[in-house]
Scaffold this motif. Sequence first.
Motif, PDB file in Angstrom:
ATOM      1  N   VAL A   1     -57.306  60.974 -16.235  1.00 14.41           N
ATOM      2  CA  VAL A   1     -57.591  59.546 -16.441  1.00 14.41           C
ATOM      3  C   VAL A   1     -56.476  58.914 -17.268  1.00 14.41           C
ATOM      4  N   ASN A   2     -56.051  59.598 -18.319  1.00 16.36           N
ATOM      5  CA  ASN A   2     -54.948  59.061 -19.133  1.00 16.36           C
ATOM      6  C   ASN A   2     -53.651  59.013 -18.336  1.00 16.36           C
ATOM      7  N   SER A   3     -53.433  59.992 -17.479  1.00 18.36           N
ATOM      8  CA  SER A   3     -52.247  59.989 -16.634  1.00 18.36           C
ATOM      9  C   SER A   3     -52.250  58.754 -15.733  1.00 18.36           C
TER      10      SER A   3
ATOM     11  N   TYR B   1     -42.801  58.931 -19.541  1.00 20.88           N
ATOM     12  CA  TYR B   1     -42.814  60.291 -19.016  1.00 20.88           C
ATOM     13  C   TYR B   1     -43.764  60.436 -17.842  1.00 20.88           C
ATOM     14  N   VAL B   2     -44.907  59.802 -17.921  1.00 22.07           N
ATOM     15  CA  VAL B   2     -45.841  59.858 -16.790  1.00 22.07           C
ATOM     16  C   VAL B   2     -45.216  59.182 -15.571  1.00 22.07           C
ATOM     17  N   THR B   3     -44.595  58.024 -15.778  1.00 20.84           N
ATOM     18  CA  THR B   3     -43.960  57.291 -14.678  1.00 20.84           C
ATOM     19  C   THR B   3     -42.829  58.105 -14.062  1.00 20.84           C
ATOM     20  N   MET B   4     -42.017  58.733 -14.897  1.00 21.11           N
ATOM     21  CA  MET B   4     -40.918  59.555 -14.383  1.00 21.11           C
ATOM     22  C   MET B   4     -41.456  60.766 -13.617  1.00 21.11           C
ATOM     23  N   LEU B   5     -42.450  61.426 -14.181  1.00 20.05           N
ATOM     24  CA  LEU B   5     -43.005  62.599 -13.507  1.00 20.05           C
ATOM     25  C   LEU B   5     -43.615  62.225 -12.165  1.00 20.05           C
ATOM     26  N   PHE B   6     -44.245  61.063 -12.090  1.00 22.73           N
ATOM     27  CA  PHE B   6     -44.905  60.638 -10.857  1.00 22.73           C
ATOM     28  C   PHE B   6     -43.909  60.073  -9.840  1.00 22.73           C
TER      29      PHE B   6
ATOM     30  N   GLU C   1     -54.633  52.816  -9.671  1.00 23.96           N
ATOM     31  CA  GLU C   1     -53.179  52.677  -9.624  1.00 23.96           C
ATOM     32  C   GLU C   1     -52.795  52.050  -8.291  1.00 23.96           C
ATOM     33  N   THR C   2     -51.682  51.380  -8.267  1.00 21.52           N
ATOM     34  CA  THR C   2     -51.260  50.724  -7.039  1.00 21.52           C
ATOM     35  C   THR C   2     -50.580  51.727  -6.131  1.00 21.52           C
TER      36      THR C   2
ATOM     37  N   ASP D   1     -48.291  65.032  -9.032  1.00 24.61           N
ATOM     38  CA  ASP D   1     -49.535  64.271  -8.949  1.00 24.61           C
ATOM     39  C   ASP D   1     -50.193  64.268 -10.327  1.00 24.61           C
ATOM     40  N   HIS D   2     -51.318  63.548 -10.452  1.00 28.01           N
ATOM     41  CA  HIS D   2     -51.944  63.382 -11.766  1.00 28.01           C
ATOM     42  C   HIS D   2     -52.488  64.689 -12.333  1.00 28.01           C
ATOM     43  N   GLU D   3     -52.935  65.566 -11.480  1.00 25.94           N
ATOM     44  CA  GLU D   3     -53.422  66.861 -11.958  1.00 25.94           C
ATOM     45  C   GLU D   3     -52.278  67.647 -12.609  1.00 25.94           C
ATOM     46  N   GLU D   4     -51.119  67.666 -11.940  1.00 29.77           N
ATOM     47  CA  GLU D   4     -49.960  68.379 -12.487  1.00 29.77           C
ATOM     48  C   GLU D   4     -49.446  67.706 -13.756  1.00 29.77           C
ATOM     49  N   ILE D   5     -49.404  66.375 -13.752  1.00 31.59           N
ATOM     50  CA  ILE D   5     -48.933  65.638 -14.930  1.00 31.59           C
ATOM     51  C   ILE D   5     -49.842  65.920 -16.122  1.00 31.59           C
ATOM     52  N   SER D   6     -51.145  65.935 -15.884  1.00 34.04           N
ATOM     53  CA  SER D   6     -52.075  66.184 -16.991  1.00 34.04           C
ATOM     54  C   SER D   6     -51.861  67.581 -17.569  1.00 34.04           C
ATOM     55  N   GLU D   7     -51.557  68.563 -16.713  1.00 38.21           N
ATOM     56  CA  GLU D   7     -51.275  69.919 -17.202  1.00 38.21           C
ATOM     57  C   GLU D   7     -49.969  69.957 -17.996  1.00 38.21           C
ATOM     58  N   ILE D   8     -48.941  69.318 -17.468  1.00 34.77           N
ATOM     59  CA  ILE D   8     -47.624  69.339 -18.112  1.00 34.77           C
ATOM     60  C   ILE D   8     -47.667  68.670 -19.476  1.00 34.77           C
ATOM     61  N   LEU D   9     -48.303  67.496 -19.541  1.00 38.32           N
ATOM     62  CA  LEU D   9     -48.300  66.716 -20.780  1.00 38.32           C
ATOM     63  C   LEU D   9     -49.489  67.010 -21.692  1.00 38.32           C
ATOM     64  N   GLY D  10     -50.464  67.756 -21.195  1.00 43.58           N
ATOM     65  CA  GLY D  10     -51.639  68.066 -22.007  1.00 43.58           C
ATOM     66  C   GLY D  10     -52.529  66.861 -22.232  1.00 43.58           C
ATOM     67  N   ILE D  11     -52.656  66.019 -21.204  1.00 48.86           N
ATOM     68  CA  ILE D  11     -53.514  64.836 -21.273  1.00 48.86           C
ATOM     69  C   ILE D  11     -54.520  64.923 -20.133  1.00 48.86           C
TER      70      ILE D  11
END
Length: 179
Positions: free
Chosen positions: A156-158, A132-137, A104-105, A143-153
């Motif tokens: 890497v997908n985050s 949703y990932v963009t908004m959360l970030f 990611e940039t 961060d990606h760990e939190e996003i993956s927990e929130i979205l259930g992904i």
Amino acid sequence: MLQTDLVEKCKNNDRRAQLKLYRQYCDAMFCVARRYLHNREDAEDVVQEAFIKAFRKLHQYRQEIAFGAWLKRIVINNCLDRIKREKERLLSVEDVFPEISGEETEGWMVENSLSPKMIAGAMEQLPEGSRYVTMLFLVEGYDHEEISEILGITEVNSRTLLFRGKKKLRELLKAYRKV
């Protein structure tokens, strides 16, 4: 009254303390909900549901984090749950967005000439998964760990969805500048 005292009173079902805590956070949580839900009434419902859930689960709140951050996560999760319920059938993120290589940039910024309304409008045009990932970030600061927990992904997908979301957002914002 200190925040910790107020939360402790709420844990003991003090209705006045609950009302005070509600009034302290309701407007901010409504703003968070509106970023995810287009309908004002849906956002109001989600905020009410979030407060009810928060008061019921207040015993799970750890004071290591700010109460507002804890509540915000409940609001976001409720928004995402509502969005999911409204869909008849959801495809898995892996089916819609296969993994891509690349990092990611960093240091992502937008020009001052773009209004918040333009940026919000551009974000609304993103595909749902990357939106949703963009908004959360970018907006919520997760961060990606939190996003993956929130979205259930997966993380890497985050990262993949964020990469694609930023890329598409840049394209949309460039179009706004040309207008």
